[in-house]
Write a protein that holds these residues in place. Structure first.
Motif, mmCIF file in Angstrom:
data_model
loop_
_atom_site.group_PDB
_atom_site.id
_atom_site.type_symbol
_atom_site.label_atom_id
_atom_site.label_comp_id
_atom_site.label_asym_id
_atom_site.label_seq_id
_atom_site.Cartn_x
_atom_site.Cartn_y
_atom_site.Cartn_z
ATOM 1 N N ILE A 107 19.898 -0.748 8.230
ATOM 2 C CA ILE A 107 18.746 -0.382 7.411
ATOM 3 C C ILE A 107 17.964 0.731 8.105
ATOM 4 C CG2 ILE A 107 18.575 -2.730 6.481
ATOM 5 C CD1 ILE A 107 16.077 -3.119 8.217
ATOM 6 N N THR A 108 17.155 1.421 7.329
ATOM 7 C CA THR A 108 16.336 2.515 7.859
ATOM 8 C C THR A 108 14.856 2.215 7.601
ATOM 9 O OG1 THR A 108 18.079 4.158 7.479
ATOM 10 C CG2 THR A 108 15.829 4.986 7.739
ATOM 11 N N ILE A 109 14.064 2.259 8.675
ATOM 12 C CA ILE A 109 12.626 2.009 8.584
ATOM 13 C C ILE A 109 11.882 3.287 8.942
ATOM 14 C CG2 ILE A 109 10.673 0.686 9.480
ATOM 15 C CD1 ILE A 109 12.592 -1.579 10.137
ATOM 16 N N GLY A 110 11.001 3.707 8.054
ATOM 17 C CA GLY A 110 10.120 4.826 8.375
ATOM 18 C C GLY A 110 8.923 4.335 9.159
ATOM 19 N N LEU A 111 8.614 4.986 10.259
ATOM 20 C CA LEU A 111 7.442 4.650 11.074
ATOM 21 C C LEU A 111 6.427 5.769 10.899
ATOM 22 C CD1 LEU A 111 9.058 3.311 14.393
ATOM 23 C CD2 LEU A 111 8.281 2.011 12.395
ATOM 24 N N LEU A 112 5.458 5.528 10.023
ATOM 25 C CA LEU A 112 4.479 6.545 9.658
ATOM 26 C C LEU A 112 3.254 6.471 10.571
ATOM 27 C CD1 LEU A 112 3.696 8.789 7.653
ATOM 28 C CD2 LEU A 112 2.875 6.997 6.097
ATOM 29 N N TRP A 113 2.826 7.636 11.042
ATOM 30 C CA TRP A 113 1.702 7.775 11.967
ATOM 31 C C TRP A 113 1.949 7.016 13.274
ATOM 32 C CZ3 TRP A 113 -0.394 12.012 10.979
ATOM 33 C CH2 TRP A 113 -0.575 12.439 9.660
ATOM 34 N N ASP B 34 14.317 2.420 3.779
ATOM 35 C CA ASP B 34 14.316 1.191 2.979
ATOM 36 C C ASP B 34 12.902 0.666 2.797
ATOM 37 O OD1 ASP B 34 17.215 0.667 2.490
ATOM 38 O OD2 ASP B 34 17.266 0.747 4.680
ATOM 39 N N PHE B 35 12.084 0.797 3.815
ATOM 40 C CA PHE B 35 10.645 0.549 3.704
ATOM 41 C C PHE B 35 9.941 1.305 4.817
ATOM 42 C CE2 PHE B 35 12.282 -3.183 6.049
ATOM 43 C CZ PHE B 35 11.455 -3.232 7.159
ATOM 44 N N VAL B 36 8.610 1.417 4.710
ATOM 45 C CA VAL B 36 7.827 2.220 5.648
ATOM 46 C C VAL B 36 6.732 1.365 6.276
ATOM 47 C CG1 VAL B 36 6.255 4.194 5.876
ATOM 48 C CG2 VAL B 36 8.287 4.376 4.410
ATOM 49 N N LEU B 37 6.637 1.442 7.599
ATOM 50 C CA LEU B 37 5.558 0.802 8.353
ATOM 51 C C LEU B 37 4.584 1.890 8.783
ATOM 52 C CD1 LEU B 37 7.637 -1.575 10.687
ATOM 53 C CD2 LEU B 37 6.528 -2.148 8.523
ATOM 54 N N ASP B 38 3.356 1.802 8.315
ATOM 55 C CA ASP B 38 2.332 2.808 8.597
ATOM 56 C C ASP B 38 1.276 2.166 9.489
ATOM 57 O OD1 ASP B 38 0.143 4.495 8.590
ATOM 58 O OD2 ASP B 38 0.160 4.859 6.435
ATOM 59 N N ILE B 39 1.143 2.687 10.707
ATOM 60 C CA ILE B 39 0.187 2.096 11.653
ATOM 61 C C ILE B 39 -1.079 2.931 11.781
ATOM 62 C CG2 ILE B 39 0.818 3.144 13.896
ATOM 63 C CD1 ILE B 39 1.067 0.056 14.818
ATOM 64 N N GLY B 40 -1.144 4.070 11.089
ATOM 65 C CA GLY B 40 -2.375 4.861 11.044
ATOM 66 C C GLY B 40 -2.937 5.250 12.403
ATOM 67 N N GLU B 41 -2.044 5.419 13.391
ATOM 68 C CA GLU B 41 -2.457 5.719 14.771
ATOM 69 C C GLU B 41 -3.493 4.723 15.301
ATOM 70 O OE1 GLU B 41 -3.504 9.912 15.005
ATOM 71 O OE2 GLU B 41 -1.396 10.407 15.355
#
Length: 392
Positions: free
Chosen positions: A8-14, A92-99
């Motif tokens: 699977i592919t996870i986007g790690l945003l910020w 597949d989904f994105v995890l956004d931690i907003g720095e």
């Protein structure tokens, strides 16, 4: 016959694996560590695409499949030329931690726009968006709060990292998809260390170059009720009188191109005035910084992730708060040893820190209980990620 795991592919945003702000890096290293643990439980292999700010460091974890995503450009999105949008399609989904604390409008509208437009882009692409544990808000303008609430209600899940952020979500009407855990940096990997003479009391003083400069405006931007420079100098003066103490000045934000924020610049100035102090090295990674901090007997500082590094490695610490993110986080761990730089004067903050230093054995016991709470809360987050991975 070998077992073929689902990929699977996870986007790690910020997130960032090169940021000169080791706090942002600590969130990224910790997030990946949690995701990797979840992947083992879910029996999947994960590829990560990291979208965020870049810096001069490089702390890519070993044996993890990571792709550095394209720069987020609002102008390119408007023109229909955004590589970021194309790369989102592979997630597949994105995890956004907003720095950690950037999902707010207190840092200016430009920064807010980048955070909000990137979230809208994920939703536009039809990808599940999960806001990983972070500080939520504040949003001081009605329109920034309205747009943020609109986005959060459409996220798959929103994780607050403290009780104040949870209460803020409730006031915004974000209830059905919200949960409270804790900062992921409590899971930052480290190696226990020791520093030199064992008969000395090793005191770590994390100096914030930003606060020492008076903020980006160099005019008490954060509205402190104390004199930060005087407090730091008073603490060093007090501790260095006793030859049994060894004071270490510890940087946690180390940009070569932004002197107003560089902790090392303030440390160099202090080292000229107090020649017996020692300057910690310019760390190459957040884990390296935490490993160094773990060898202290006591720590105080105004960089939150330096304080979390101390707390999560069992070191007695009195954080110096310059925003509500400190108070919210540590109160959620039933830890009251925080000096509030936006409420107290210089002498009161000095006394609180020295009291904590003198009672450091008792603080360590409180921290032990606090870490148990943090571990349980992050297990809740990890279990949720397992569910998401299995659902792909």
């Amino acid at each position: 016959m070998s077992h073929q795991k689902k990929q699977i592919t996870i986007g790690l945003l910020w997130h960032s694996v090169s940021s000169d702000n080791l706090g942002v890096g600590a969130l990224t290293e910790s997030q990946i560590a949690i995701c990797q643990a979840a992947a083992r439980t879910a029996d999947v292999e994960v590829r990560y695409i990291i979208f965020g700010t870049a810096g001069g460091k490089n702390y890519l974890p070993k044996d993890v499949h990571i792709i550095i995503g394209s720069r987020i450009s609002i102008k390119q999105m408007i023109k229909g030329q955004s590589a970021f949008l194309k790369e989102l399609e592979a997630c597949d989904f994105v995890l956004d931690i907003g720095e950690g604390d950037s999902f707010a409008d207190i840092y200016g509208i430009k920064r807010y726009l980048f955070l909000i437009v990137s979230k809208l882009a994920v939703l536009f692409k039809g990808k599940p968006l999960i806001l990983s544990p972070q500080t939520i808000g504040p949003f001081d303008y009605w329109f920034t709060r309205w747009i943020a609430t609109f986005v959060m209600k459409r996220c798959k899940r929103v994780f607050a990292r403290d009780g104040l952020s949870s209460a803020y979500l409730l006031r915004c009407g974000v209830v059905d998809n919200a949960d409270e855990v804790v900062d992921v940096a409590f899971r930052l990997p480290f190696t226990q260390s020791k520093h030199g003479e064992s008969n000395k009391v090793h005191i770590g003083l994390n100096v914030s170059g930003l606060l020492y400069s008076g903020g980006y405006t160099e005019n008490n931007q954060f509205g402190l009720t104390l004199n930060y420079q005087a407090l730091i100098q008073d603490l060093i003066q007090y501790w260095t009188i006793d030859p049994n103490n060894q004071v270490w000045l510890i940087p946690h934000v180390i940009p070569d191109d932004l002197p107003v924020e560089d902790d090392r610049k303030a440390i160099a100035q202090l080292a000229l005035v107090f020649p017996t102090v020692k300057a910690a090295p310019s760390f190459n990674s957040p884990s390296e910084a935490k490993s160094f901090i773990s060898g202290m007997d006591f720590v105080t500082g105004a960089r939150m992730h330096a304080c979390i590094a101390a707390f999560s490695s069992g070191v007695a610490v009195v954080p110096l708060a310059y925003s509500r993110k400190f108070n919210g986080l540590f109160s959620s761990l039933n830890y009251a040893w925080v000096a509030d730089g936006k409420v107290t004067d210089t002498q009161t903050a000095f006394s609180k820190i020295i009291d904590g230093f003198n009672q450091r054995a008792a603080l360590k016991k409180e921290i032990e209980f606090g870490n148990q709470i943090a571990h349980a809360r992050l297990q809740t987050y990890e279990n949720y990620l397992v569910t998401c991975m299995r659902a792909v």
